[in-house]
Scaffold this active site. Structure first.
Site, PDB file in Angstrom:
ATOM      1  N   GLY A 104       0.504  -0.468  16.040  1.00 16.08           N
ATOM      2  CA  GLY A 104       1.144  -1.715  15.623  1.00 16.08           C
ATOM      3  C   GLY A 104       0.351  -2.934  16.076  1.00 16.08           C
ATOM      4  N   HIS A 143       4.345   5.015  13.378  1.00 17.01           N
ATOM      5  CA  HIS A 143       3.201   5.396  12.535  1.00 17.01           C
ATOM      6  C   HIS A 143       1.855   5.025  13.147  1.00 17.01           C
ATOM      7  CE1 HIS A 143       2.515   1.216  11.498  1.00 17.01           C
ATOM      8  NE2 HIS A 143       1.698   1.512  10.510  1.00 17.01           N
ATOM      9  N   ASP A 182       0.853  -1.183   0.000  1.00 16.34           N
ATOM     10  CA  ASP A 182       0.000   0.000   0.000  1.00 16.34           C
ATOM     11  C   ASP A 182       0.892   1.236   0.000  1.00 16.34           C
ATOM     12  OD1 ASP A 182      -2.097   1.736   0.064  1.00 16.34           O
ATOM     13  OD2 ASP A 182      -2.888   1.103   2.009  1.00 16.34           O
ATOM     14  N   ASN A 201      -7.264  -1.735   7.602  1.00 11.31           N
ATOM     15  CA  ASN A 201      -7.163  -0.829   8.751  1.00 11.31           C
ATOM     16  C   ASN A 201      -7.409   0.629   8.386  1.00 11.31           C
ATOM     17  OD1 ASN A 201      -4.822  -0.392   7.320  1.00 11.31           O
ATOM     18  ND2 ASN A 201      -3.451  -0.473   9.077  1.00 11.31           N
TER      19      ASN A 201
END
Length: 483
Positions: free
Chosen positions: A409, A406, A98, A205
């Site tokens: 997780g 980011h 992605d 997600n």
């Protein structure tokens, strides 16, 4: 599979796999984590992938892993690796399928009282206006000329075609356009997959979240970012959809052929790579840049429909409601940057896979309006935990090639989450937290359930304690749209 090797503790927030611990390592690997995280990280075997990355030709400095690290394709998710821009390699596994999956934050002048009793309606309106879910299609039909312009110009194309404001570009990483993009390096299949999906959220997600600013930690940075307690914000998380996935798939096959032909020794075939200076490496970088531009155009179009959705429900204009973009960050990308490596300024290509750029105050690539405080870093947690807004610090430049975490997780695979968790329990839990959840399928919420993720508070504490970033604000979810 559990990591069987050893991790040397460097300090309370850093752990090392020494060079030589795994055959072929050209450097060491460093994992940012506190002691409580190590059992989970080892159980996931992510340290093995961090060590494998240290074997890449041309790697500069250490192979790095953020505290949200978990097993991925080739690179761990949460991995950061810089390679020499002149003789180093580029690896699609270091960016992911992605391409330019990223996060955008939109602030408003609305307060909690303004939206009291309207969160469900606002969330439903977002779900109605922004296509989401597996295989979702964009609401606009894009012709062949437009898709090529999107691949070249990214967010710039979107704004020029009425999807947003010129000021949005000023607060988007790279102004929403990788200038090295070349559609000639993108296959017809990737282009075809991109036709119908631009302007859609997708599945997995990815999400849109209506939040309230719950707490301010850094008044100076918060003022610069336009954030204050009690304010309504919107967070968007999505990427390049099928277009980016196909770009990665196509070029991985090319890279695998290059590795075999040139007899490059790698500990994992998923690390397939080629020198950035080679035809194969250069072609992938140009194609990846196209995928990144597609993702930025995608988030820009979604921003346009977010504004329209709020206008419809609140009966006011987006301008009057102060619906400005705070920042848009990429967390699956490779970028040409200059960093200090062994005391020398060096041109490198920084792979960030599940990692966010985190440049400090004064850096030329930080938007002018934020240059006195540093780059915003947007870190979502699970759908019940909300999002942190951080700011880049000088330590990121010396310790992590200007990078931070980011998200929270994963600690549980999607399949495990679907097998072990109950959708009724999840929906009940969200309702108990006064969070309105809108989703298309049970699968889309179960495999992204809060129980499947690490504690984002702890993840953020590590990157802040390590000096990579500083806390600015915490956002609490009120309404969530899941694909």
């Amino acid at each position: 599979m559990t990591w069987k090797g050893s991790l040397n503790k460097l300090d309370d927030n850093r752990w090392e796999i020494p060079k030589g611990h795994v055959k072929g390592m050209r450097t060491n690997a460093v994992i940012f984590a506190d002691e409580s995280m190590i059992p989970q990280i080892m159980a996931d075997n992510a340290p093995q992938q961090a060590a494998n990355v240290a074997c890449l030709p041309g790697i500069a400095g250490s192979s790095l892993a953020m505290p949200d690290v978990h097993w991925g394709y080739g690179f761990p998710i949460g991995g950061v690796a810089a390679v020499d821009a002149n003789d180093g390699c580029i690896s699609p596994g270091g960016i992911g399928f992605d391409i330019n999956c990223g996060v955008r934050l939109v602030r408003t002048d609305l307060r909690t009282d303004d939206v009291s009793g309207k969160i469900n309606e606002l969330t439903d309106e977002l779900y109605k206006n922004i296509p989401s879910g597996l295989g979702s299609k964009g609401v606009e039909k894009i012709n062949a000329r437009s898709i090529e312009e999107i691949l070249i110009s990214g967010s710039k194309w979107a704004v020029e075609n009425g999807y947003g404001w010129e000021s949005d570009l000023d607060v988007t990483e790279e102004r929403g356009q990788m200038i090295d993009a070349d559609p000639g390096s993108v296959s017809d299949k990737a282009v075809k997959r991109g036709f119908g999906q631009v302007g859609s959220l997708g599945s997995g997600n990815h999400f849109i979240e209506i939040d309230v600013v719950e707490k301010i930690y850094d008044e100076s940075a918060a003022n610069a970012f336009g954030l204050e307690e009690g304010q309504i914000t919107i967070t968007v998380h999505c990427g390049s959809r099928g277009c980016g996935h196909q770009i990665a798939t196509d070029h991985l096959q090319i890279m695998e052929q290059y590795v075999r032909k040139n007899r490059i020794e790698l500990p994992d075939r998923q690390l397939a790579c080629a020198p950035l200076s080679s035809a194969e490496g250069s072609s992938y970088y140009k194609a990846m840049s196209c995928g990144a531009n597609y993702a930025w155009a995608n988030r820009q179009m979604i921003t346009h429909w977010i504004r329209g959705s709020f206008e419809s429900v609140m009966k006011d204009s987006a301008e009057n409601m102060g619906m400005n973009v705070v920042y848009d960050v990429a967390h699956n990308i490779a970028k040409k940057e200059t960093h200090d490596v062994d005391g020398k300024r060096t041109d490198v290509l920084v792979h960030r896979k599940g990692a966010t750029r985190a440049f400090p105050a004064g850096h030329a690539d930080v938007p002018q309006m934020y240059r006195n405080v540093g780059q915003p870093v947007i870190v979502p947690g699970d759908m019940s935990a909300g999002t942190y807004v951080l700011v880049g610090l000088p330590g990121a430049m010396s310790e992590s090639f200007g990078s931070s975490c980011h998200g929270a997780g994963r600690k549980m695979s999607r399949k495990a989450a679907f097998d072990r968790l109950s959708v009724d329990d999840l929906r009940r839990s969200m309702k108990d937290r006064n969070i309105y959840l809108k989703s298309g399928t049970d699968q889309s919420v179960l495999d992204e359930a809060p129980e499947a993720y690490k504690d984002v508070d702890r993840v953020v504490s590590v990157v802040c304690n390590a000096g990579l970033t500083g806390k600015v604000a915490k956002l609490r979810p009120l309404g969530v749209v899941k694909g």
